[in-house]
Design a protein around this motif. Structure first.
Motif, short mmCIF file in Angstrom:
data_model
loop_
_atom_site.label_atom_id
_atom_site.label_comp_id
_atom_site.label_asym_id
_atom_site.label_seq_id
_atom_site.Cartn_x
_atom_site.Cartn_y
_atom_site.Cartn_z
N LEU A 175 9.32 -1.64 -1.63
CA LEU A 175 10.40 -1.11 -0.80
C LEU A 175 10.41 0.41 -0.81
O LEU A 175 10.53 1.06 0.25
CB LEU A 175 11.74 -1.65 -1.31
N LYS A 178 7.15 1.78 0.77
CA LYS A 178 6.95 1.27 2.12
C LYS A 178 5.51 0.80 2.35
O LYS A 178 4.98 0.87 3.46
CB LYS A 178 7.33 2.34 3.16
N LYS A 180 2.73 2.03 1.64
CA LYS A 180 1.76 3.03 2.10
C LYS A 180 0.53 3.04 1.19
O LYS A 180 0.66 2.96 -0.04
CB LYS A 180 2.43 4.42 2.12
N ASN A 251 1.40 -5.52 0.55
CA ASN A 251 2.82 -5.75 0.78
C ASN A 251 3.45 -6.27 -0.51
O ASN A 251 2.80 -6.30 -1.56
CB ASN A 251 3.05 -6.72 1.95
#
Length: 333
Positions: A175, A178, A180, A251
């Motif tokens: 979270l 993000k 990245k 993710n």
């Protein structure tokens, strides 16, 4: 448009299938035979403790995972309270999990098969505390959009079972960063730091130290098989997807799956910590497998092997209640 309709149709079929199977699933995991349920004494001990304590404050101040003991409390006032407690906990656990995972994957049928091959008869049947904790956590992550409700639910999940905090570590990292690419190597540093703290007893505290002592004296937990098939399949799948998808594969599910295999291989000296963390991560890895099932032949192969090895655990693990059913059946021949 056609693909969206197909996915929607598949979800409808699986939802109908789930509700048709729900009574059977609840019976399988909710109605437990004390002589077959290996953790019967543990959970009846929680029930007995909740009846013994008269003050909620005493439970909160004296128990490591107080909320689960508190959940037992209302059922101590009725006849056969332990039976009804187990049944209701099973209903809540299964309902929250499957509601959450409907949102988590685009291939629910594949996920449903993988889940039923392993988690229902071993985890949902035996380890009801961590199963309930994970149910609350995944429901908060995948279904709850309001922060004022999501984060309190995540805290509630940890109060049911502290082990679920490993999920929160991966979720918050995903979270905050993000997902990245430049932060991916940072997560490996976080994992290394986490393992060091666990080995030093700074995370997990007395509980982890007790597990380490048990492992060193072989009191309860035997050595871990670091060549186990399931962790190897998980690691190979993660490497493959990183190679094929590059950083698009990164993710929350990827992070928790990576955390699971990292802890499994680095904490093998404390088998219960290593295996429990890996099992938690496997729940999210099967989401990944279901998502990429149609896209890659390799992932289809991983799916087949996962099913085979999970079925082996399902019928031959001494902890699974189907182990006893299998033995009873074979005794007739």
């Amino acid at each position: 448009m056609h693909e969206g309709k197909l996915i929607s149709r598949e979800k409808i079929i699986v939802v109908i299938l789930f509700f048709l199977l729900l009574p059977l699933i609840l019976y399988l995991v909710g109605v437990k035979e004390p002589t077959h349920w290996v953790d019967y004494q543990v959970y009846y001990g929680y029930y007995f403790l909740s009846a013994k304590y008269t003050s909620t404050l005493d439970i909160i101040s004296s128990m490591q995972d107080p909320l689960f003991v508190l959940l037992n409390k209302p059922f101590t006032e009725v006849d056969d309270g332990f039976f009804y407690f187990l049944l209701i906990v099973s209903f809540i656990t299964i309902t929250l999990k499957f509601s959450a995972f409907l949102k988590a994957t685009n291939n629910y049928l594949i996920f449903f098969i993988l889940y039923c091959c392993y988690f229902i008869c071993i985890h949902d049947y035996i380890q009801i505390r961590i199963s309930l904790s994970l149910a609350i956590m995944v429901f908060a992550i995948y279904r709850v959009n309001f922060k004022w409700l999501k984060y309190p639910l995540l805290i509630v999940a940890m109060l049911v079972h502290l082990s679920s905090s490993v999920v929160l570590i991966a979720y918050l990292y995903s979270l905050i960063t993000k997902n990245k690419p430049r932060y991916f190597l940072g997560f490996l540093c976080v994992l290394t730091f986490l393992v060091v703290l666990m080995k030093l007893g700074l995370i997990g505290g007395e509980r982890v130290q007790n597990y380490a002592e048990m492992a060193s004296q072989k009191i309860k937990y035997e050595s871990l098989n670091i060549f186990g098939a399931l962790p190897a399949l998980q690691l190979m799948g993660l490497f493959y997807l990183l190679y094929k998808e590059k950083y698009k594969a990164i993710n929350f599910e990827y992070y928790i799956s990576l955390l699971g295999v990292f802890v499994f291989y680095s904490m093998n000296s404390i088998p219960v910590v290593a295996s429990r963390t890996f099992d938690i991560s496997l729940l999210f890895y099967i989401i990944i497998v279901s998502k990429y099932f149609k896209k890659y032949l390799f992932i289809k192969g991983v799916f087949v092997l996962l099913v085979l090895f999970e079925l082996k655990q399902l019928f031959y693990s001494e902890a699974s209640f189907l182990h006893f059913a299998t033995e009873s059946f074979l005794s007739y021949f």
